[in-house]
Design an enzyme around this catalytic site. Structure first.
Site, short mmCIF file in Angstrom:
data_model
loop_
_atom_site.label_atom_id
_atom_site.label_comp_id
_atom_site.label_asym_id
_atom_site.label_seq_id
_atom_site.Cartn_x
_atom_site.Cartn_y
_atom_site.Cartn_z
N GLU A 130 -9.21 -11.15 -7.71
CA GLU A 130 -8.33 -9.99 -7.54
C GLU A 130 -7.13 -10.04 -8.49
OE1 GLU A 130 -9.56 -9.20 -2.87
OE2 GLU A 130 -7.54 -9.90 -3.31
N TYR A 190 -12.39 -2.44 -4.21
CA TYR A 190 -12.90 -2.61 -2.85
C TYR A 190 -14.43 -2.57 -2.79
CZ TYR A 190 -8.35 -2.42 -0.43
OH TYR A 190 -7.09 -2.69 0.06
N HIS A 194 -2.24 -5.32 1.47
CA HIS A 194 -3.51 -6.02 1.25
C HIS A 194 -3.18 -7.46 0.91
CE1 HIS A 194 -7.38 -7.22 -0.49
NE2 HIS A 194 -6.65 -7.81 -1.41
N PHE A 236 -15.97 3.13 6.29
CA PHE A 236 -14.60 3.55 5.93
C PHE A 236 -14.34 3.47 4.43
CE2 PHE A 236 -14.53 -0.96 7.21
CZ PHE A 236 -13.96 -1.56 6.10
N ASN A 262 -2.15 0.49 6.50
CA ASN A 262 -1.70 -0.75 7.15
C ASN A 262 -0.83 -1.62 6.24
OD1 ASN A 262 -3.75 -1.68 5.51
ND2 ASN A 262 -4.89 -2.74 7.11
N THR A 281 -5.55 -6.87 10.63
CA THR A 281 -5.91 -5.65 9.89
C THR A 281 -5.48 -4.39 10.64
OG1 THR A 281 -7.82 -6.84 9.01
CG2 THR A 281 -7.84 -4.43 8.81
N LYS A 289 0.83 -1.21 0.00
CA LYS A 289 0.00 0.00 0.00
C LYS A 289 0.87 1.27 0.00
CE LYS A 289 -4.10 -2.10 2.21
NZ LYS A 289 -5.17 -1.85 3.21
N ARG A 301 -1.66 -14.22 4.68
CA ARG A 301 -2.41 -13.57 5.77
C ARG A 301 -1.63 -13.66 7.09
NH1 ARG A 301 -6.74 -10.26 4.34
NH2 ARG A 301 -6.96 -10.20 6.60
N ARG A 313 2.46 -5.98 9.27
CA ARG A 313 1.68 -4.86 9.80
C ARG A 313 2.20 -4.40 11.15
NH1 ARG A 313 -4.15 -6.96 7.44
NH2 ARG A 313 -4.27 -5.54 5.65
P1 GDP Z 1 -7.89 -6.82 5.44
O1 GDP Z 1 -8.39 -7.99 4.65
O2 GDP Z 1 -7.09 -7.26 6.65
O3 GDP Z 1 -7.12 -5.82 4.61
O4 GDP Z 1 -9.15 -6.05 6.05
P2 GDP Z 1 -10.64 -5.82 5.45
O5 GDP Z 1 -10.83 -6.61 4.18
O6 GDP Z 1 -11.61 -6.04 6.55
O7 GDP Z 1 -10.65 -4.26 5.11
C1 GDP Z 1 -9.99 -3.75 3.96
C2 GDP Z 1 -9.18 -2.55 4.38
O8 GDP Z 1 -10.07 -1.53 4.82
C3 GDP Z 1 -8.24 -2.77 5.56
O9 GDP Z 1 -6.97 -3.29 5.19
C4 GDP Z 1 -8.12 -1.41 6.16
O10 GDP Z 1 -7.13 -0.64 5.48
C5 GDP Z 1 -9.48 -0.80 5.90
N1 GDP Z 1 -10.34 -0.97 7.09
C6 GDP Z 1 -10.90 -2.10 7.56
N2 GDP Z 1 -11.62 -1.88 8.67
C7 GDP Z 1 -11.52 -0.55 8.92
C8 GDP Z 1 -12.05 0.29 9.93
O11 GDP Z 1 -12.77 -0.13 10.84
N3 GDP Z 1 -11.72 1.62 9.84
C9 GDP Z 1 -10.93 2.11 8.85
N4 GDP Z 1 -10.66 3.41 8.84
N5 GDP Z 1 -10.40 1.34 7.88
C10 GDP Z 1 -10.69 0.03 7.90
MG MG Z 2 -9.85 -8.11 3.18
#
Ligand code: GDP
Ligand code: MG
Length: 151
Positions: free
Chosen positions: A137, A60, A126, A68, A123, A102, A20, A96, A113
Site C-alpha cells: 500500500e 481496494y 484506513h 460493498f 469510517n 471497522t 478518509k 489498528r 472510529r
Molecule cells: P478495515 O481494514 O477495518 O478498513 O476493513 P476492511 O478491510 O474489512 O474493509 C475495507 C473498508 O470497506 C472498510 O473500512 C469499510 O469502509 C468498508 N466495509 C467493510 N465491510 C463493509 C460492509 O459490510 N458494508 C459496507 N457498506 N462497507 C464495508
Molecule cells: Mg482492511
C-alpha cells in the site's frame, strides 16, 4: 521480565494510513494525526489527494468480490483524502488499535472510529492489516524518495 522481553522484541515498522473523505470534511485531519503522534508513531510521508474511482478500485482490489466494493470505491473518491506513512514500534498493530473496529458501532471508546466515524463506509480512516500489505500500500501511493527518514 515481561517488560524486558517486549523491549527487545519490538520492531520498527511502517504502515499505511488514509484519512478518509468524511474525516477530511469534518476538519479533523490534525486531531487524527495528533493521535498517531501521541501514540509514538511518526508521520514519515503525508499528502492530500483526490482519488479517482479507478484508483480507489485498484487500491481496494482485494475487496472486488464483496457486495460493498462499488460503494466503497465511489465513497473513497467522493472527496479529498490524506494518504500517509506511519513509522514506529509495532506500527501496523498499533495503528489498528488506535483506529478501532471497522464498524464504528463496535469501535472501543477513545478510538478514532468511535470518536469520528459516521458509518461503516464513512469510517474515518484506513490502516494496513499486516506488514506485507503495508509495504504494497505504501508503494501504491509513494515513491521511495517521498519517505522521510526520521530520527
Ligand atoms: P478495515 O481494514 O477495518 O478498513 O476493513 P476492511 O478491510 O474489512 O474493509 C475495507 C473498508 O470497506 C472498510 O473500512 C469499510 O469502509 C468498508 N466495509 C467493510 N465491510 C463493509 C460492509 O459490510 N458494508 C459496507 N457498506 N462497507 C464495508
Ligand atoms: Mg482492511
Amino acid at each position: 521480565a515481561v517488560f524486558f522481553h517486549q523491549e527487545f522484541t519490538m520492531t520498527i515498522e511502517r504502515t499505511f494510513s488514509i484519512i478518509k473523505p468524511d474525516a477530511v470534511a469534518k476538519n479533523v485531519v490534525g486531531e487524527i494525526q495528533s493521535r498517531f503522534e501521541k501514540a509514538g508513531l511518526r508521520i514519515i510521508a503525508s499528502k492530500m489527494i483526490r482519488l479517482t474511482p479507478e484508483i480507489a478500485g485498484k487500491f481496494y482490489e482485494v475487496h472486488k468480490a464483496r457486495p460493498f466494493y462499488n460503494d466503497l470505491c465511489s465513497y473513497m473518491s467522493s472527496g479529498p483524502v490524506v494518504v500517509q506513512v506511519l513509522e514506529g514500534d509495532g506500527a501496523v498493530l498499533k495503528n489498528r488499535d488506535i483506529m478501532g473496529a471497522t464498524n464504528p458501532k463496535d469501535a472501543a471508546p477513545g478510538t478514532i472510529r468511535a470518536d469520528f466515524a459516521e458509518s461503516i463506509d464513512a469510517n474515518a480512516v484506513h490502516g494496513s492489516d499486516a506488514p506485507e500489505t503495508a509495504a504494497q500500500e505504501i508503494a501504491f501511493f509513494f515513491s521511495g524518495t517521498e519517505l522521510c527518514d526520521r530520527p
